[in-house]
Write an enzyme that holds these catalytic residues in place. Structure first.
Site, PDB file in Angstrom:
ATOM      1  N   ALA A  64     -11.602  16.382  14.976  1.00 13.65           N
ATOM      2  CA  ALA A  64     -11.004  16.887  13.736  1.00 13.65           C
ATOM      3  C   ALA A  64     -10.234  15.754  13.090  1.00 13.65           C
ATOM      4  O   ALA A  64      -9.554  14.982  13.775  1.00 13.65           O
ATOM      5  CB  ALA A  64     -10.071  18.049  14.036  1.00 13.65           C
ATOM      6  N   TRP A  65     -10.364  15.659  11.765  1.00 14.27           N
ATOM      7  CA  TRP A  65      -9.557  14.697  11.018  1.00 14.27           C
ATOM      8  C   TRP A  65      -9.486  15.106   9.564  1.00 14.27           C
ATOM      9  O   TRP A  65     -10.265  15.915   9.072  1.00 14.27           O
ATOM     10  CB  TRP A  65     -10.041  13.258  11.193  1.00 14.27           C
ATOM     11  CG  TRP A  65     -11.520  12.980  10.957  1.00 14.27           C
ATOM     12  CD1 TRP A  65     -12.515  13.855  10.647  1.00 14.27           C
ATOM     13  CD2 TRP A  65     -12.133  11.690  11.033  1.00 14.27           C
ATOM     14  NE1 TRP A  65     -13.711  13.215  10.529  1.00 14.27           N
ATOM     15  CE2 TRP A  65     -13.512  11.873  10.754  1.00 14.27           C
ATOM     16  CE3 TRP A  65     -11.685  10.414  11.292  1.00 14.27           C
ATOM     17  CZ2 TRP A  65     -14.432  10.822  10.733  1.00 14.27           C
ATOM     18  CZ3 TRP A  65     -12.598   9.367  11.280  1.00 14.27           C
ATOM     19  CH2 TRP A  65     -13.953   9.577  11.010  1.00 14.27           C
ATOM     20  N   ASN A  66      -8.475  14.547   8.893  1.00 10.29           N
ATOM     21  CA  ASN A  66      -8.198  14.935   7.514  1.00 10.29           C
ATOM     22  C   ASN A  66      -8.099  13.713   6.623  1.00 10.29           C
ATOM     23  O   ASN A  66      -7.813  12.597   7.081  1.00 10.29           O
ATOM     24  CB  ASN A  66      -6.869  15.699   7.416  1.00 10.29           C
ATOM     25  CG  ASN A  66      -6.870  16.974   8.215  1.00 10.29           C
ATOM     26  OD1 ASN A  66      -7.812  17.758   8.155  1.00 10.29           O
ATOM     27  ND2 ASN A  66      -5.820  17.188   8.982  1.00 10.29           N
ATOM     28  N   HIS A  73       6.217   6.787  -1.657  1.00 12.59           N
ATOM     29  CA  HIS A  73       7.599   7.258  -1.627  1.00 12.59           C
ATOM     30  C   HIS A  73       7.621   8.783  -1.527  1.00 12.59           C
ATOM     31  O   HIS A  73       8.184   9.479  -2.373  1.00 12.59           O
ATOM     32  CB  HIS A  73       8.360   6.741  -2.852  1.00 12.59           C
ATOM     33  CG  HIS A  73       8.401   5.250  -2.907  1.00 12.59           C
ATOM     34  ND1 HIS A  73       9.447   4.509  -2.413  1.00 12.59           N
ATOM     35  CD2 HIS A  73       7.481   4.349  -3.353  1.00 12.59           C
ATOM     36  CE1 HIS A  73       9.190   3.219  -2.577  1.00 12.59           C
ATOM     37  NE2 HIS A  73       7.991   3.097  -3.130  1.00 12.59           N
ATOM     38  N   HIS A  77      11.060   8.407   3.658  1.00 13.06           N
ATOM     39  CA  HIS A  77      10.321   7.191   3.345  1.00 13.06           C
ATOM     40  C   HIS A  77      11.230   5.983   3.194  1.00 13.06           C
ATOM     41  O   HIS A  77      12.443   6.097   3.050  1.00 13.06           O
ATOM     42  CB  HIS A  77       9.469   7.373   2.083  1.00 13.06           C
ATOM     43  CG  HIS A  77      10.250   7.518   0.811  1.00 13.06           C
ATOM     44  ND1 HIS A  77      10.628   8.745   0.305  1.00 13.06           N
ATOM     45  CD2 HIS A  77      10.730   6.591  -0.069  1.00 13.06           C
ATOM     46  CE1 HIS A  77      11.285   8.567  -0.820  1.00 13.06           C
ATOM     47  NE2 HIS A  77      11.384   7.273  -1.073  1.00 13.06           N
ATOM     48  N   ASP A  79      12.154   2.360   1.252  1.00 12.07           N
ATOM     49  CA  ASP A  79      12.085   1.597   0.006  1.00 12.07           C
ATOM     50  C   ASP A  79      12.184   0.109   0.340  1.00 12.07           C
ATOM     51  O   ASP A  79      13.209  -0.345   0.871  1.00 12.07           O
ATOM     52  CB  ASP A  79      13.248   1.951  -0.923  1.00 12.07           C
ATOM     53  CG  ASP A  79      13.115   3.313  -1.573  1.00 12.07           C
ATOM     54  OD1 ASP A  79      12.077   3.974  -1.379  1.00 12.07           O
ATOM     55  OD2 ASP A  79      14.061   3.725  -2.277  1.00 12.07           O
ATOM     56  N   HIS A  83      10.103  -2.401  -4.553  1.00 10.25           N
ATOM     57  CA  HIS A  83      10.064  -1.106  -5.235  1.00 10.25           C
ATOM     58  C   HIS A  83      10.799  -1.167  -6.578  1.00 10.25           C
ATOM     59  O   HIS A  83      10.484  -0.397  -7.489  1.00 10.25           O
ATOM     60  CB  HIS A  83      10.698  -0.044  -4.328  1.00 10.25           C
ATOM     61  CG  HIS A  83      10.832   1.308  -4.946  1.00 10.25           C
ATOM     62  ND1 HIS A  83       9.815   1.925  -5.631  1.00 10.25           N
ATOM     63  CD2 HIS A  83      11.885   2.185  -4.969  1.00 10.25           C
ATOM     64  CE1 HIS A  83      10.221   3.118  -6.049  1.00 10.25           C
ATOM     65  NE2 HIS A  83      11.475   3.286  -5.677  1.00 10.25           N
TER      66      HIS A  83
END
Length: 262
Positions: A64-66, A73, A77, A79, A83
């Protein structure tokens, strides 16, 4: 000859024995994760999208994979300096030295103030008061600002808090941002809110001063942290692991803290 004990082995023993705990500081990342909302005409990061490629079926019988559509961001997350326009000649996320990603952290708790005033901003005097009680900020370390905002992360409306027409969320005042960037020994700051600047920071001078000063000084930010309540004011080790995206301005991360217990 007496040999010194391997510090990595000592750490592994402490971790296995419970003297060091690993605390997950990361918010779940999914299609409901709140994203910063910029006004027109500015472009926004789209919400996370997940598309199934296969799931133990004819498209892939044993796996299974997506496929993910995700902004740099999004969610919890990192920076990088590039950025922001002031840091455009600085490091991208793939170039950040690993020693800056595993570093000591201090936690300044301003939950009562933020509960009373969602526009609360940290000042240099607040940081000086913290140092008077807990000692100097760590060289090469991180300042994590606890505001209680992580409790809102499951509710985008409450998290973004823009019902008044303008976002209202805590952060740093302009002078504090400048001081951290130019005079402190820190390499970065972490917050529980959607961005490293306060919600009202578009109206500060300069606008968005944490982005302006810190990223311009080659320092970093991490947003949407969770579980800072489980960290002591000093003594934790902050671990933040962005994807090593060539040319990237930032990256979703898994953020952790190593905390002494007992």
């Amino acid at each position: 000859m007496l040999s010194k004990k391997n510090p990595v082995a000592s750490f592994a023993e402490a971790l296995a024995g419970g003297a060091v705990e690993v605390v997950d500081l990361t918010q779940p990342l999914n299609e409901r994760t709140p994203m910063i909302q910029l006004p027109e005409p500015f472009a926004n990061t789209p919400n996370v999208k997940v598309r199934e490629i296969s799931r133990y079926d004819d498209r892939g019988p044993a796996w299974a994979w997506n496929l993910l559509e995700i902004g740099e961001h999004a969610g919890t997350h990192f920076d990088a300096p590039t950025h922001w326009i002031t840091g455009r000649e600085g490091l991208d996320v793939s170039e950040v030295p690993p020693r800056h990603l595993v570093a000591p952290a201090v936690v300044i708790d301003k939950c009562p103030e933020c509960e009373a005033d969602p526009d609360y901003v940290l000042t240099v005097d607040d940081v000086r008061a913290f140092e008077a009680e807990h000692g100097p900020l760590p060289e090469g370390g991180w300042l994590l600002l606890r505001t209680g905002w992580d409790a809102r992360a499951h509710d985008a409306e409450a998290f973004l808090n823009a019902g008044s027409g303008s976002p209202r969320s805590p952060g740093f005042d302009a002078e504090c941002a400048r001081w951290i960037a130019e005079e402190s020994p820190l390499v970065g700051v972490g917050v529980e809110t959607v961005g490293i600047d306060a919600g009202a920071a578009a109206g500060f001078e300069p606008p968005f001063p944490v982005h302006y000063y810190l990223l311009g000084a080659g320092k970093y930010g991490v947003t949407q942290l969770a579980n800072l309540a489980e960290l002591p004011p000093t003594g934790a080790l902050f671990v933040v692991a962005p994807l090593k995206i060539s040319g990237g301005t930032g990256s979703p991360v898994r953020a952790l803290a190593l905390v002494p217990r007992g």
